[in-house]
Design a protein around this motif. Structure first.
Motif, PDB file in Angstrom:
ATOM      1  N   CYS A   1       0.845  -1.194   0.000  1.00 24.20           N
ATOM      2  CA  CYS A   1       0.000   0.000   0.000  1.00 24.20           C
ATOM      3  C   CYS A   1       0.875   1.237   0.000  1.00 24.20           C
ATOM      4  CB  CYS A   1      -0.899   0.000   1.237  1.00 24.20           C
ATOM      5  SG  CYS A   1      -2.120   1.323   1.206  1.00 24.20           S
TER       6      CYS A   1
ATOM      7  N   CYS B   1      -2.066   3.179   7.282  1.00 25.38           N
ATOM      8  CA  CYS B   1      -3.078   3.547   8.287  1.00 25.38           C
ATOM      9  C   CYS B   1      -2.773   2.877   9.629  1.00 25.38           C
ATOM     10  CB  CYS B   1      -4.466   3.180   7.790  1.00 25.38           C
ATOM     11  SG  CYS B   1      -4.854   4.022   6.248  1.00 25.38           S
TER      12      CYS B   1
ATOM     13  N   CYS C   1      -4.441  -0.363  10.507  1.00 26.04           N
ATOM     14  CA  CYS C   1      -4.368  -1.436   9.509  1.00 26.04           C
ATOM     15  C   CYS C   1      -3.026  -2.148   9.506  1.00 26.04           C
ATOM     16  CB  CYS C   1      -4.649  -0.855   8.135  1.00 26.04           C
ATOM     17  SG  CYS C   1      -4.549  -2.043   6.786  1.00 26.04           S
TER      18      CYS C   1
ATOM     19  N   GLY D   1      -4.388  -4.476   1.170  1.00 27.19           N
ATOM     20  CA  GLY D   1      -3.509  -3.537   0.504  1.00 27.19           C
ATOM     21  C   GLY D   1      -4.281  -2.578  -0.427  1.00 27.19           C
TER      22      GLY D   1
ATOM     23  N   ASN E   1      -8.105   3.348  -1.484  1.00 24.79           N
ATOM     24  CA  ASN E   1      -7.871   4.585  -0.734  1.00 24.79           C
ATOM     25  C   ASN E   1      -7.931   5.813  -1.661  1.00 24.79           C
ATOM     26  OD1 ASN E   1      -5.395   4.826  -2.084  1.00 24.79           O
ATOM     27  ND2 ASN E   1      -4.233   3.864  -0.418  1.00 24.79           N
TER      28      ASN E   1
HETATM   29 FE1  SF4 Z   1      -3.490   0.952   2.979  1.00 20.95          FE
HETATM   30 FE2  SF4 Z   1      -6.116   0.591   2.999  1.00 20.95          FE
HETATM   31 FE3  SF4 Z   1      -4.584  -0.395   4.982  1.00 20.95          FE
HETATM   32 FE4  SF4 Z   1      -4.889   2.212   4.788  1.00 20.95          FE
HETATM   33  S1  SF4 Z   1      -6.511   0.716   5.189  1.00 20.95           S
HETATM   34  S2  SF4 Z   1      -2.941   1.125   5.091  1.00 20.95           S
HETATM   35  S3  SF4 Z   1      -5.040   2.531   2.638  1.00 20.95           S
HETATM   36  S4  SF4 Z   1      -4.541  -1.009   2.894  1.00 20.95           S
END
Ligand code: SF4
Ligand code: SAM
Length: 339
Positions: free
Chosen positions: A32, A36, A39, A78, A110
């Motif tokens: 990614c 986040c 995440c 991701g 995202n």
């Molecule tokens: Fe990446 Fe989506 Fe995880 Fe955020 S939530 S780190 S944008 S995979």
């Protein structure tokens, strides 16, 4: 339950509790361009690249699911749009929409790459996107994504809208981080014509943070909203975990996805596959079936047998626990399984 509606048709995927699986979430990469805080770790251990299935192999496995009754596929990660040549997979799967089998192909993103891709996603047959956006505040956005720029995500959402894609905004609610900013986010989204879903943070992955400190109940958030908005429950059943209300003052729809305070596993219709071909039957449990080995070593019949094994072992429900001191039941990152 009728498992074979036509002679010669393959049996549907029905789990040990009688739930039919019609929805596949496919994490096409665990990588990614954001990080986040709920995440992944600041320095994640990504899967070794040689372990990844090729885009052709992912297509073969998607076809195996479609042949067994999967009608909806969501590409996720991701960040799906950072995988090289991902458009090839999207176009190949898009070409299957409308033929007997696949009804819908959609994407969770995202939005950072949407200025580049939105038009081509629409041309490939994608109609709906889920876009993750937790706040409009540039500083809070940068903190939550560890360096992301909210303008980039907003530009991506604008590109999707211009391309005619229907956008739903997903926001993970985090205690004392973005909860106070949610009303602004919702007002903006509804003004722009986007639905919003709020998501309770789940203890998925060892991310080096205390989940109980991140967690805020959507029951509490709803109560706070009710002090200044009129919320009307909607009967909408999207077949998913979101419970929708209309906010009379904005005219828009708001969904609550409450895995912790409102378990929705009884109606589960989905499974998740990683980019290395591991099939997870539940986001919140560890059991998996190796579809890569089945495909490479045994071919189509072995994949079907592996899918049958998966159905026989799909658990009844997750066992998430965000109480202080509780350990994650699942160590793998959300980005690996696909949120
Ligand atoms: Fe990446 Fe989506 Fe995880 Fe955020 S939530 S780190 S944008 S995979
Ligand atoms: N990168 C894409 C994105 O962010 O939309 C797709 C992958 S991301 C893992 C999919 C969804 O999972 C996002 O909406 C994200 O907010 C959500 N998510 C990630 N970690 C989560 C967690 N621990 N609890 C709840 N939702 C989470």
């Amino acid at each position: 339950m009728d498992r074979t509606s036509h002679i010669g048709e393959k049996p549907k995927l029905i789990d040990q509790f009688g739930r039919q699986i019609t929805y596949l979430r496919l994490s096409v990469t665990d990588r990614c361009d954001l990080r986040c805080v709920y995440c992944m770790k600041a320095r994640p251990d990504f899967l070794p690249k040689p372990d990844l299935l090729t885009l052709e192999e992912l297509t073969v496995l998607c076809d195996a699911f479609i042949a067994r009754g999967v009608t909806k596929i969501r590409l996720t990660g991701g960040e799906p749009l950072v995988r090289r040549d991902i458009l090839t997979l999207i176009e190949n799967l898009g070409a299957r929409i409308g033929k007997p089998g696949l009804k819908e192909l959609c994407l969770t993103t995202n939005a950072t790459q949407l200025p580049k891709y939105a038009g081509r996603l629409a041309a490939a047959g994608i109609k709906r996107l889920n876009v993750s956006l937790d706040t409009l505040d540039p500083d809070v956005f940068s903190q939550l994504t560890r360096g992301g720029k909210v303008e980039q995500t907003l530009a991506g959402i604008a590109a999707a809208k211009a391309a005619g894609l229907h956008v739903k905004i997903n926001a993970v609610t985090l205690k004392d981080r973005n909860d106070a900013h949610l009303p602004d986010l919702i007002r903006w989204a509804h003004d722009e014509g986007h639905d919003v879903s709020l998501i309770e943070v789940m203890p998925v992955g060892e991310i080096g943070a205390d989940r109980s400190a991140q967690f805020v109940s959507l029951l509490d958030i709803r109560q706070q909203f009710e002090s200044h908005w009129t919320l009307t429950d909607l009967p909408d059943d999207t077949g998913g975990p979101s419970r929708y209300v209309r906010i009379e003052e904005t005219g828009g729809r708001l969904g609550f996805i409450s895995p912790l305070t409102g378990n929705f596993c009884a109606g589960c219709n989905r499974v998740r596959m990683t980019c290395t071909g591991e099939l997870f039957m539940c986001l919140g449990q560890n059991g998996s079936v190796d579809l890569k080995a089945a495909m490479r070593d045994g071919g189509p019949d072995a994949v079907d047998r592996a899918l049958d094994r998966a159905m026989a072992t799909k658990p009844l429900q997750h066992e998430f626990d965000v109480s202080p001191g509780a350990k994650s039941t699942v160590a793998r990152d959300m980005a690996r399984t696909g949120g």
